[in-house]
Enzyme design. Sequence first.
Site, PDB file in Angstrom:
ATOM      1  N   ARG A  67      -0.798 -14.234   4.252  1.00  0.00           N
ATOM      2  CA  ARG A  67      -1.610 -13.576   5.298  1.00  0.00           C
ATOM      3  C   ARG A  67      -0.887 -13.669   6.647  1.00  0.00           C
ATOM      4  O   ARG A  67      -0.908 -12.748   7.444  1.00  0.00           O
ATOM      5  CB  ARG A  67      -2.994 -14.254   5.434  1.00  0.00           C
ATOM      6  CG  ARG A  67      -3.906 -14.102   4.247  1.00  0.00           C
ATOM      7  CD  ARG A  67      -4.619 -12.787   4.149  1.00  0.00           C
ATOM      8  NE  ARG A  67      -5.490 -12.451   5.257  1.00  0.00           N
ATOM      9  CZ  ARG A  67      -6.242 -11.360   5.295  1.00  0.00           C
ATOM     10  NH1 ARG A  67      -6.223 -10.508   4.264  1.00  0.00           N
ATOM     11  NH2 ARG A  67      -7.001 -11.086   6.323  1.00  0.00           N
ATOM     12  N   THR A 113      -5.348  -7.605  10.385  1.00  0.00           N
ATOM     13  CA  THR A 113      -5.724  -6.283   9.867  1.00  0.00           C
ATOM     14  C   THR A 113      -5.277  -5.117  10.747  1.00  0.00           C
ATOM     15  O   THR A 113      -4.764  -4.126  10.251  1.00  0.00           O
ATOM     16  CB  THR A 113      -7.265  -6.222   9.712  1.00  0.00           C
ATOM     17  OG1 THR A 113      -7.665  -7.350   8.931  1.00  0.00           O
ATOM     18  CG2 THR A 113      -7.713  -4.951   9.034  1.00  0.00           C
ATOM     19  N   LYS A 166       0.835  -1.195   0.000  1.00  0.00           N
ATOM     20  CA  LYS A 166       0.000   0.000   0.000  1.00  0.00           C
ATOM     21  C   LYS A 166       0.882   1.262   0.000  1.00  0.00           C
ATOM     22  O   LYS A 166       2.098   1.170   0.247  1.00  0.00           O
ATOM     23  CB  LYS A 166      -0.931  -0.051   1.216  1.00  0.00           C
ATOM     24  CG  LYS A 166      -1.960  -1.202   1.135  1.00  0.00           C
ATOM     25  CD  LYS A 166      -2.813  -1.254   2.387  1.00  0.00           C
ATOM     26  CE  LYS A 166      -3.936  -2.264   2.267  1.00  0.00           C
ATOM     27  NZ  LYS A 166      -4.755  -2.331   3.511  1.00  0.00           N
ATOM     28  N   ASN A 207      -1.947  -0.083   7.199  1.00  0.00           N
ATOM     29  CA  ASN A 207      -1.391  -1.385   7.596  1.00  0.00           C
ATOM     30  C   ASN A 207      -0.511  -2.022   6.521  1.00  0.00           C
ATOM     31  O   ASN A 207      -0.372  -3.241   6.448  1.00  0.00           O
ATOM     32  CB  ASN A 207      -2.509  -2.327   8.058  1.00  0.00           C
ATOM     33  CG  ASN A 207      -3.581  -2.502   7.012  1.00  0.00           C
ATOM     34  OD1 ASN A 207      -3.462  -1.992   5.894  1.00  0.00           O
ATOM     35  ND2 ASN A 207      -4.616  -3.238   7.339  1.00  0.00           N
ATOM     36  N   ARG A 245       3.008  -6.316   9.580  1.00  0.00           N
ATOM     37  CA  ARG A 245       2.212  -5.289  10.257  1.00  0.00           C
ATOM     38  C   ARG A 245       2.657  -5.092  11.707  1.00  0.00           C
ATOM     39  O   ARG A 245       2.648  -3.976  12.222  1.00  0.00           O
ATOM     40  CB  ARG A 245       0.722  -5.649  10.170  1.00  0.00           C
ATOM     41  CG  ARG A 245       0.156  -5.451   8.754  1.00  0.00           C
ATOM     42  CD  ARG A 245      -1.167  -6.153   8.550  1.00  0.00           C
ATOM     43  NE  ARG A 245      -1.849  -5.743   7.319  1.00  0.00           N
ATOM     44  CZ  ARG A 245      -2.944  -6.325   6.857  1.00  0.00           C
ATOM     45  NH1 ARG A 245      -3.499  -7.341   7.511  1.00  0.00           N
ATOM     46  NH2 ARG A 245      -3.503  -5.900   5.743  1.00  0.00           N
ATOM     47  N   HIS A 273      -1.873  -5.356   1.405  1.00  0.00           N
ATOM     48  CA  HIS A 273      -3.111  -6.084   1.174  1.00  0.00           C
ATOM     49  C   HIS A 273      -2.721  -7.476   0.701  1.00  0.00           C
ATOM     50  O   HIS A 273      -1.830  -7.612  -0.142  1.00  0.00           O
ATOM     51  CB  HIS A 273      -3.966  -5.424   0.091  1.00  0.00           C
ATOM     52  CG  HIS A 273      -5.023  -6.357  -0.429  1.00  0.00           C
ATOM     53  ND1 HIS A 273      -6.208  -6.559   0.247  1.00  0.00           N
ATOM     54  CD2 HIS A 273      -5.032  -7.199  -1.491  1.00  0.00           C
ATOM     55  CE1 HIS A 273      -6.906  -7.486  -0.410  1.00  0.00           C
ATOM     56  NE2 HIS A 273      -6.216  -7.877  -1.463  1.00  0.00           N
TER      57      HIS A 273
HETATM   58  P1  ADP Z   1      -7.421  -7.143   5.462  1.00  0.00           P
HETATM   59  O1  ADP Z   1      -6.729  -6.106   4.624  1.00  0.00           O
HETATM   60  O2  ADP Z   1      -6.578  -7.582   6.618  1.00  0.00           O
HETATM   61  O3  ADP Z   1      -7.972  -8.297   4.659  1.00  0.00           O
HETATM   62  P2  ADP Z   1     -10.166  -6.129   5.678  1.00  0.00           P
HETATM   63  O4  ADP Z   1     -10.483  -6.823   4.401  1.00  0.00           O
HETATM   64  O5  ADP Z   1     -11.046  -6.382   6.858  1.00  0.00           O
HETATM   65  O6  ADP Z   1      -8.665  -6.408   6.137  1.00  0.00           O
HETATM   66  O7  ADP Z   1     -10.172  -4.549   5.454  1.00  0.00           O
HETATM   67  C1  ADP Z   1      -9.616  -3.984   4.310  1.00  0.00           C
HETATM   68  C2  ADP Z   1      -8.759  -2.786   4.703  1.00  0.00           C
HETATM   69  O8  ADP Z   1      -9.609  -1.751   5.193  1.00  0.00           O
HETATM   70  C3  ADP Z   1      -7.760  -3.025   5.833  1.00  0.00           C
HETATM   71  O9  ADP Z   1      -6.556  -3.594   5.391  1.00  0.00           O
HETATM   72  C4  ADP Z   1      -7.567  -1.621   6.383  1.00  0.00           C
HETATM   73  O10 ADP Z   1      -6.619  -0.871   5.624  1.00  0.00           O
HETATM   74  C5  ADP Z   1      -8.943  -0.990   6.187  1.00  0.00           C
HETATM   75  N1  ADP Z   1      -9.772  -1.059   7.390  1.00  0.00           N
HETATM   76  C6  ADP Z   1     -10.392  -2.138   7.896  1.00  0.00           C
HETATM   77  N2  ADP Z   1     -11.107  -1.814   8.987  1.00  0.00           N
HETATM   78  C7  ADP Z   1     -10.938  -0.490   9.175  1.00  0.00           C
HETATM   79  C8  ADP Z   1     -11.420   0.460  10.105  1.00  0.00           C
HETATM   80  N3  ADP Z   1     -12.215   0.138  11.082  1.00  0.00           N
HETATM   81  N4  ADP Z   1     -11.048   1.724   9.983  1.00  0.00           N
HETATM   82  C9  ADP Z   1     -10.256   2.121   9.011  1.00  0.00           C
HETATM   83  N5  ADP Z   1      -9.759   1.282   8.071  1.00  0.00           N
HETATM   84  C10 ADP Z   1     -10.087  -0.009   8.150  1.00  0.00           C
END
Ligand code: ADP
Length: 195
Positions: free
Chosen positions: A123, A129, A14, A160, A140, A163
């Site tokens: 992952r 996340t 990212k 974070n 992370r 992706h």
């Molecule tokens: P991951 O990327 O770990 O698969 P998710 O699919 O749940 O996580 O969420 C997608 C992305 O959205 C996360 O990587 C993060 O950057 C952002 N995100 C998730 N939850 C929140 C939140 N509550 N507030 C702000 N950003 C969030």
Amino acid sequence: MLHPKKERTLLILKPDAVKRGLAGEIVSRIESRGLKIIALRMFWANKDQIDRHYPQDEKWIKRLGEKTLKNYAEYNFDAKKELGSDDSLVVGGMVRSWLIDYLTSGPMVKMVIEGIHAINMVRKIAGPTMPAEADMGTIRGDFSVDDATAANRDKRSIRNLVHASETHEEAEHEISFWFAPEEIFEYKRAEDDVM
Ligand code: ADP
């Protein structure tokens, strides 16, 4: 059934990872684990592309909201007061739009990674996340500290760093969405003879 060594996943570095100069470190962690990078490119996405990269269905948006509300509950934060709603669909929708802003704010690096259990393995290397909950040793956990309560207070997405596709369906969709078949390469790495 595909040979387990041929499982593929998509990893995106990212904008925060690129801006902080962590691209090499992250690529190195993937390579040293024995996973094979079979496509790699820097790009700057537009809003429409990010909108189509993530699922658009209600179920996914609700899940995003639920994850956020769980994080709020853990830290005794009042979602209704902070965000104006504690409805998972509404909260998920807000988070999704901040996410689109974040991922279009600078260049990113996308790659396809191949190897045994590549989806789960990447992952695991990435960590969960919310960076504040990520174990040391994960990308992370080692390089970020954000979580929903902090990010949402500032009306922004959690920074974070990466992706990574979560399921086989996501990996398949995301790889074909971001790469043309001729941009993906088959080759042998030295370890292929060993494991
Ligand atoms: P991951 O990327 O770990 O698969 P998710 O699919 O749940 O996580 O969420 C997608 C992305 O959205 C996360 O990587 C993060 O950057 C952002 N995100 C998730 N939850 C929140 C939140 N509550 N507030 C702000 N950003 C969030």
